[in-house]
Design a protein around this motif. Structure first.
Motif, short mmCIF file in Angstrom:
data_model
loop_
_atom_site.label_atom_id
_atom_site.label_comp_id
_atom_site.label_asym_id
_atom_site.label_seq_id
_atom_site.Cartn_x
_atom_site.Cartn_y
_atom_site.Cartn_z
N TRP A 43 -24.46 100.47 11.54
CA TRP A 43 -24.54 101.99 12.42
C TRP A 43 -23.47 102.19 12.32
O TRP A 43 -22.39 101.92 12.22
CB TRP A 43 -24.45 101.58 14.26
CG TRP A 43 -24.64 102.39 15.23
CD1 TRP A 43 -23.81 103.20 15.72
CD2 TRP A 43 -26.25 102.96 15.08
NE1 TRP A 43 -24.67 104.38 16.93
CE2 TRP A 43 -26.26 104.44 16.79
CE3 TRP A 43 -27.82 103.22 14.95
CZ2 TRP A 43 -27.04 105.08 16.96
CZ3 TRP A 43 -28.56 103.85 15.62
CH2 TRP A 43 -28.58 104.95 16.43
N PRO A 44 -23.43 104.15 12.35
CA PRO A 44 -24.32 104.65 12.40
C PRO A 44 -25.81 104.34 11.63
O PRO A 44 -25.26 104.62 10.37
CB PRO A 44 -24.83 106.36 12.79
CG PRO A 44 -23.19 106.52 11.90
CD PRO A 44 -22.35 104.87 12.16
N VAL A 45 -27.20 105.58 11.90
CA VAL A 45 -28.02 104.86 11.05
C VAL A 45 -28.12 106.89 10.03
O VAL A 45 -27.66 107.51 10.68
CB VAL A 45 -29.11 105.36 11.30
CG1 VAL A 45 -30.37 105.55 10.21
CG2 VAL A 45 -29.37 104.04 12.00
N LYS A 46 -28.01 107.06 8.22
CA LYS A 46 -28.03 107.97 7.96
C LYS A 46 -29.29 108.86 8.37
O LYS A 46 -29.89 107.91 7.90
CB LYS A 46 -27.17 107.30 6.78
CG LYS A 46 -26.58 108.99 5.88
CD LYS A 46 -26.85 108.30 4.98
CE LYS A 46 -26.46 109.99 3.77
NZ LYS A 46 -26.92 110.84 4.22
N THR A 47 -28.90 110.33 9.03
CA THR A 47 -30.57 110.38 8.94
C THR A 47 -30.45 111.95 7.73
O THR A 47 -28.96 112.60 7.30
CB THR A 47 -30.56 111.50 10.87
OG1 THR A 47 -29.68 112.12 11.32
CG2 THR A 47 -30.92 109.75 11.28
#
Ligand code: HEC
Ligand code: HEC
Length: 379
Positions: A43-47
């Motif tokens: 985390w965080p997830v890359k978007t």
């Protein structure tokens, strides 16, 4: 004999120590459990920007979206805004059982974190994209109570909103019809909401430490949370549904919550959500999707309506759970302890009748319940 017994007792004592965490608390997880824990990150997830919304990720649209989100001019009586129900200090929820705008709605206000990770929006998944979900409260008579025509007139007469619109969309409002203007407003609102992401939690720091075999980091995570995590990925089987980095599989289940917002009125849950989704002009198959190839519309194209969808609700993310009380689609659980009690004593007949095979009553001890709550609070 005596020697062996002593050795055995020492081993047993050792094992208990490990479980209670007084020594080497890292070893309370076996290999399978470690793999499951690691699957809840990183985390965080890359978007990436949302292909269905050409404003996604654009700084000017994000800034304009924030102004719109907080503007009372978006409500018919100029008394409320998105931020009335989605309050930053309350995890972008409202802290009450069911949302209250012009009137009370049937459902609990969800937090707005990490929206780029959602496939469906709303407790019933009635929207397949964030801008369509942002149109719903503008038009709902119990929320902001507008029509597309009134919204456009309101923007025209409010100089900062009219100027912002022209700057972001490159054309004066007057040149757009009311529906197009409303969709554009919703796309700016979506661009802003996408920027609301949650930071690393105490669980994430523990998970990273586990991945890096960093003993000090592992030890820093409290023992009750470790024991609760062990239940979460083990006996509790919570992560069958509260899966992956965002603690949700993004789909719909019936966990035995009531379906009646008022006597004689039924909340159809996912069943109604699919019916709404298919009819909506704002779904990803419709004319407002900016992704010309419709590559984003695969799930919408293939969604099927079955009787099982009746009374199913979306599996919520558990990130920030400590901030987002009360819980469930109807806000009927006041605390995380109440939620855990529900899973512990869930009525079996009800589940079998509704065909939910992943759940069974867990009959947890008081200590186990407290551990599970301690874990949830670290998210
Ligand atoms: C009256 C209170 C209220 C107001 C005002 C309101 N919301 Fe909501 N919001 C809710 C409730 C309740 C839900 C759950 C709806 C459902 O499941 O049907 C929700 C759901 C959402 C969701 C879906 C989140 C998810 O996890 O799927 C988004 C996005 C959202 N609102 C954005 C907005 C925006 C943007 C505005 C302003 C244009 C707004 N809301 C105004 C109460 C409100
Ligand atoms: C079969 C899938 C499934 C399993 C297994 C499951 N959940 Fe859930 N969970 C859901 C769904 C669906 C909801 C929302 C239900 C509703 O509102 O009607 C939910 C809601 C919650 C909520 C409320 C979150 C909020 O923001 O309102 C918490 C907390 C929670 N679950 C924790 C757990 C824990 C802890 C376990 C394991 C003991 C667990 N869940 C197991 C599907 C599941």
């Amino acid at each position: 004999m005596t020697l062996r017994r002593t050795a055995c007792a020492a081993l047993l004592a050792g094992a208990t120590l490990l479980v209670t965490g007084a020594a080497h608390s890292t070893e309370i997880f076996d290999e399978d459990e470690v793999a499951l824990i690691l699957s809840h990150g990183p985390w965080p997830v890359k978007t990436d920007p949302d292909p269905s919304n050409r404003m996604s990720g654009k700084p000017a649209a994000i800034a304009y979206g924030k102004i719109l989100f907080e503007s009372n001019d978006l409500s018919i009586d100029r008394q409320r805004s998105c931020a009335t129900c989605h309050q930053e200090a309350l995890g972008f929820g409202d802290g009450i059982a069911r949302g209250f705008g012009i009137a009370r709605v049937d459902r609990n206000t969800p937090p707005l974190f990490n929206m780029r990770l959602n496939r469906w929006f709303g407790w019933d998944g009635k929207s397949d994209n964030l801008w369509a979900q942002s149109i719903a409260p503008i038009l709902d008579a119990r929320e902001l109570g507008m029509t597309p025509e009134i919204l456009k007139a309101r923007l025209v007469e409010t100089p900062n909103l009219a100027d912002g619109y022209r700057d972001v969309f490159g054309a004066p409002l007057a040149t757009h019809d009311a529906e197009t203007a409303m969709v554009n407003v919703a796309k700016a609102l979506a661009a802003f909401q996408e920027t609301i992401v949650s930071g690393k939690s105490s669980f994430d720091r523990f998970r990273d430490a586990l991945a890096a075999e960093d003993k000090a980091g592992i030890d820093a995570y409290p023992d009750p949370a470790k024991r609760g995590l062990k239940l979460f990925v083990g006996k509790g089987r919570c992560d069958l549904c509260h899966f992956g980095a965002n603690f949700t599989n993004g789909e719909f289940h019936d966990i035995g919550m009531p379906h009646f917002p008022a006597p004689g009125r039924v909340d159809k849950g996912r069943y109604g959500g699919i019916q709404h989704l298919r009819k909506s002009r704002f779904n990803l198959l419709g004319p407002f999707n900016d992704d010309g190839l419709r590559a984003t519309a695969g799930f919408t194209r293939h969604v099927r309506l079955t009787p099982k969808n009746w009374g199913e609700f979306r599996v919520p993310s558990l990130r920030n759970a400590a901030l987002t009380a009360p819980y469930m689609h109807d806000g009927s659980k006041d605390t995380l302890a109440d939620v855990v009690n529900h899973y512990s004593e869930i009525p079996e007949e009800r589940l079998h009748q509704d065909g939910e095979k992943l759940l069974r009553p867990l009959h947890l001890s008081d200590a186990e319940k407290a551990d599970l709550v301690a874990f949830l609070r670290t998210l």
